[in-house]
Motif scaffolding. Structure first.
Motif, PDB file in Angstrom:
ATOM      1  N   CYS A  83       1.036  -1.070  -0.033  1.00 38.05           N
ATOM      2  CA  CYS A  83      -0.025   0.028  -0.001  1.00 38.05           C
ATOM      3  C   CYS A  83       0.870   1.324  -0.049  1.00 38.05           C
ATOM      4  O   CYS A  83       0.537   2.339  -0.634  1.00 38.05           O
ATOM      5  N   LYS A  84       2.075   1.328   0.537  1.00 40.73           N
ATOM      6  CA  LYS A  84       2.888   2.404   0.791  1.00 40.73           C
ATOM      7  C   LYS A  84       3.468   2.535  -0.513  1.00 40.73           C
ATOM      8  O   LYS A  84       3.660   3.924  -1.265  1.00 40.73           O
ATOM      9  N   ARG A  85       3.822   1.556  -1.257  1.00 40.56           N
ATOM     10  CA  ARG A  85       4.549   1.776  -2.627  1.00 40.56           C
ATOM     11  C   ARG A  85       3.191   2.337  -3.587  1.00 40.56           C
ATOM     12  O   ARG A  85       3.460   3.008  -4.420  1.00 40.56           O
ATOM     13  N   ALA A  86       1.981   1.738  -3.478  1.00 41.26           N
ATOM     14  CA  ALA A  86       0.992   2.242  -4.328  1.00 41.26           C
ATOM     15  C   ALA A  86       0.740   3.957  -4.058  1.00 41.26           C
ATOM     16  O   ALA A  86       0.253   4.368  -5.171  1.00 41.26           O
ATOM     17  N   LEU A  87       0.765   4.128  -2.929  1.00 37.82           N
ATOM     18  CA  LEU A  87       0.530   5.513  -2.439  1.00 37.82           C
ATOM     19  C   LEU A  87       1.665   6.495  -3.208  1.00 37.82           C
ATOM     20  O   LEU A  87       1.465   7.764  -3.601  1.00 37.82           O
ATOM     21  N   SER A  88       2.857   5.899  -3.169  1.00 41.54           N
ATOM     22  CA  SER A  88       3.956   6.776  -3.609  1.00 41.54           C
ATOM     23  C   SER A  88       3.834   6.692  -5.400  1.00 41.54           C
ATOM     24  O   SER A  88       4.404   7.463  -6.001  1.00 41.54           O
ATOM     25  N   LYS A  89       2.855   5.793  -5.825  1.00 44.36           N
ATOM     26  CA  LYS A  89       2.755   5.824  -7.399  1.00 44.36           C
ATOM     27  C   LYS A  89       1.593   6.873  -7.912  1.00 44.36           C
ATOM     28  O   LYS A  89       1.571   7.039  -9.201  1.00 44.36           O
ATOM     29  N   GLY A  90       0.936   7.564  -6.832  1.00 40.35           N
ATOM     30  CA  GLY A  90      -0.136   8.664  -7.406  1.00 40.35           C
ATOM     31  C   GLY A  90      -1.203   8.822  -6.395  1.00 40.35           C
ATOM     32  O   GLY A  90      -1.659   9.890  -6.166  1.00 40.35           O
ATOM     33  N   PRO A  91      -1.923   7.701  -6.188  1.00 38.59           N
ATOM     34  CA  PRO A  91      -3.257   7.635  -5.512  1.00 38.59           C
ATOM     35  C   PRO A  91      -2.949   8.396  -4.035  1.00 38.59           C
ATOM     36  O   PRO A  91      -1.764   8.329  -3.553  1.00 38.59           O
ATOM     37  N   ARG A  92      -3.830   8.970  -3.524  1.00 36.41           N
ATOM     38  CA  ARG A  92      -3.976   9.464  -2.094  1.00 36.41           C
ATOM     39  C   ARG A  92      -4.486   8.575  -1.341  1.00 36.41           C
ATOM     40  O   ARG A  92      -4.174   8.535   0.012  1.00 36.41           O
ATOM     41  N   VAL A  93      -5.589   7.520  -1.783  1.00 37.38           N
ATOM     42  CA  VAL A  93      -6.093   6.580  -0.804  1.00 37.38           C
ATOM     43  C   VAL A  93      -6.228   5.349  -1.613  1.00 37.38           C
ATOM     44  O   VAL A  93      -6.451   5.167  -2.621  1.00 37.38           O
ATOM     45  N   VAL A  94      -5.734   4.033  -0.761  1.00 32.73           N
ATOM     46  CA  VAL A  94      -5.892   2.841  -1.358  1.00 32.73           C
ATOM     47  C   VAL A  94      -6.863   2.285  -0.445  1.00 32.73           C
ATOM     48  O   VAL A  94      -6.541   1.877   0.740  1.00 32.73           O
ATOM     49  N   LEU A  95      -7.842   1.631  -0.990  1.00 31.71           N
ATOM     50  CA  LEU A  95      -8.683   0.527  -0.086  1.00 31.71           C
ATOM     51  C   LEU A  95      -8.635  -0.588  -0.780  1.00 31.71           C
ATOM     52  O   LEU A  95      -9.135  -0.725  -1.921  1.00 31.71           O
ATOM     53  N   VAL A  96      -7.679  -1.607  -0.023  1.00 26.46           N
ATOM     54  CA  VAL A  96      -7.991  -3.059  -0.563  1.00 26.46           C
ATOM     55  C   VAL A  96      -9.183  -3.747  -0.283  1.00 26.46           C
ATOM     56  O   VAL A  96      -9.448  -4.038   1.028  1.00 26.46           O
ATOM     57  N   LYS A  97     -10.027  -3.996  -1.172  1.00 28.22           N
ATOM     58  CA  LYS A  97     -11.283  -4.532  -0.981  1.00 28.22           C
ATOM     59  C   LYS A  97     -11.116  -6.191  -0.453  1.00 28.22           C
ATOM     60  O   LYS A  97     -12.485  -6.537  -0.178  1.00 28.22           O
ATOM     61  N   HIS A  98     -10.225  -6.788  -0.775  1.00 26.49           N
ATOM     62  CA  HIS A  98     -10.152  -8.091  -0.352  1.00 26.49           C
ATOM     63  C   HIS A  98      -8.792  -8.386  -0.018  1.00 26.49           C
ATOM     64  O   HIS A  98      -7.873  -8.726  -0.937  1.00 26.49           O
ATOM     65  N   LEU A  99      -8.514  -8.816   1.328  1.00 30.88           N
ATOM     66  CA  LEU A  99      -6.943  -9.214   1.573  1.00 30.88           C
ATOM     67  C   LEU A  99      -7.330 -10.636   1.802  1.00 30.88           C
ATOM     68  O   LEU A  99      -7.602 -11.043   3.071  1.00 30.88           O
ATOM     69  N   HIS A 100      -7.070 -11.663   0.864  1.00 32.54           N
ATOM     70  CA  HIS A 100      -7.369 -12.959   0.928  1.00 32.54           C
ATOM     71  C   HIS A 100      -6.349 -13.848   1.961  1.00 32.54           C
ATOM     72  O   HIS A 100      -6.799 -15.000   2.571  1.00 32.54           O
ATOM     73  N   SER A 101      -5.355 -13.385   2.078  1.00 32.13           N
ATOM     74  CA  SER A 101      -4.057 -14.082   2.556  1.00 32.13           C
ATOM     75  C   SER A 101      -4.064 -13.771   4.147  1.00 32.13           C
ATOM     76  O   SER A 101      -3.223 -14.653   4.781  1.00 32.13           O
TER      77      SER A 101
END
Length: 285
Positions: free
Chosen positions: A168-186
């Motif tokens: 998620c931290k990497r995803a935030l560094s790529k542009g989005p300001r918010v990340v909602l992971v709608k299913h963490l199956h692991s």
């Protein structure tokens, strides 16, 4: 009144894509202007098949231009995109977002990057996956991937909560300001887990896992719609996250009670306004 453009798939029967997201957003008090990327008779997991068509990418552009011609983009608070059937449709969404932002700088772009899941793998053409990763997700204010889609975006394999937080931290560094992971199956077989990542921290939501003879389709579309509606109605990210989490659980519980394969969106509609469950989110980072 809040206004939302929703560019997703549509099914005539059942609840997937816009058929899953539009009514819940309306029930929360938002005006929704749906644009369909495909129109099918039913979702594609029916053994009998389905009928319908994919719309041309130009249809998306034409409709957005039409809305702009009557000055409605200026009063549009958010655009949410879901399933895209072609790379050209992805390009049309990018153009739509740019035009919307030009007319209303404060408008949100929420990208639900529908690619697939661990059991199915990618369910869209390779060109769509590439466009989502390289063009749509980086320009989004909010992305709503599942674990598989987050891995595709970040290139990071996720096997734990710590790994999900790093991704998620990497995803935030790529542009989005918010990340909602709608299913963490692991994370757990007993609980359904979602993760919210913002500049203010990481928040985990968990609720009991519900068993179904056949897993309902359209749950991710519902989560994205509820979260988007919450944001444009004035909730902060954590409030919208908790609301979407509990409302979705209420719909799934009603669906299980009805022994239904299709989401019981109409019978459970009060959940969108006042969820009957109250599973609290917890800060994890």
């Amino acid at each position: 009144m809040s206004n939302i453009i929703s560019i997703q798939s549509h099914v005539v029967f059942g609840h997937a894509g816009n058929s899953s997201a539009v009514f819940p957003m309306q029930r929360m008090g938002a005006e929704v202007w749906p644009i369909h990327t495909v129109q099918f008779s039913n979702h594609t997991q029916y053994q009998q098949g389905w009928t319908g068509k994919t719309f041309d990418a130009s249809d998306i552009t034409d409709l957005i231009v039409g809305l702009n011609n009557i000055d409605k983009l200026k009063v549009c608070d958010a655009l949410v995109s879901g399933y895209q059937g072609s790379g050209a449709q992805c390009d049309s969404v990018v153009s739509a977002v740019k035009l919307l932002k030009k007319q209303n700088e404060s408008a949100l772009y929420v990208c639900d990057p529908v690619m697939g899941d661990p059991e199915k793998g990618c369910i869209v053409p390779e060109e769509v996956t590439t466009k989502l990763i390289d063009h749509l997700m980086p320009i989004a204010d909010v992305i709503v991937p599942n674990q598989f889609e987050l891995t595709q975006f970040t290139g990071m394999n996720i096997t734990s909560l710590e790994g999900a937080i790093k991704a998620c931290k990497r995803a935030l560094s790529k542009g989005p300001r918010v990340v909602l992971v709608k299913h963490l199956h692991s994370l757990s077989d007993d609980c359904f887990s979602m993760l919210l990542a913002t500049e203010d921290g990481m928040f985990l939501a968990q609720r009991p896992h519900l068993e179904f003879a056949k897993q309902p389709v359209g749950v991710g579309d519902l989560i994205s719609g509820l979260f988007t509606a919450g944001l444009v109605k004035g909730m902060n990210a954590t409030q919208a996250f908790e609301h979407a989490h509990n409302a979705t659980y209420g719909v799934l519980l009603k669906t299980q009670q009805q022994n239904s394969w299709e989401l019981e969106t109409i019978k459970a509609q009060d959940e969108f306004v006042t969820p009957t469950s109250n599973y609290k989110i917890t800060r994890v980072a």
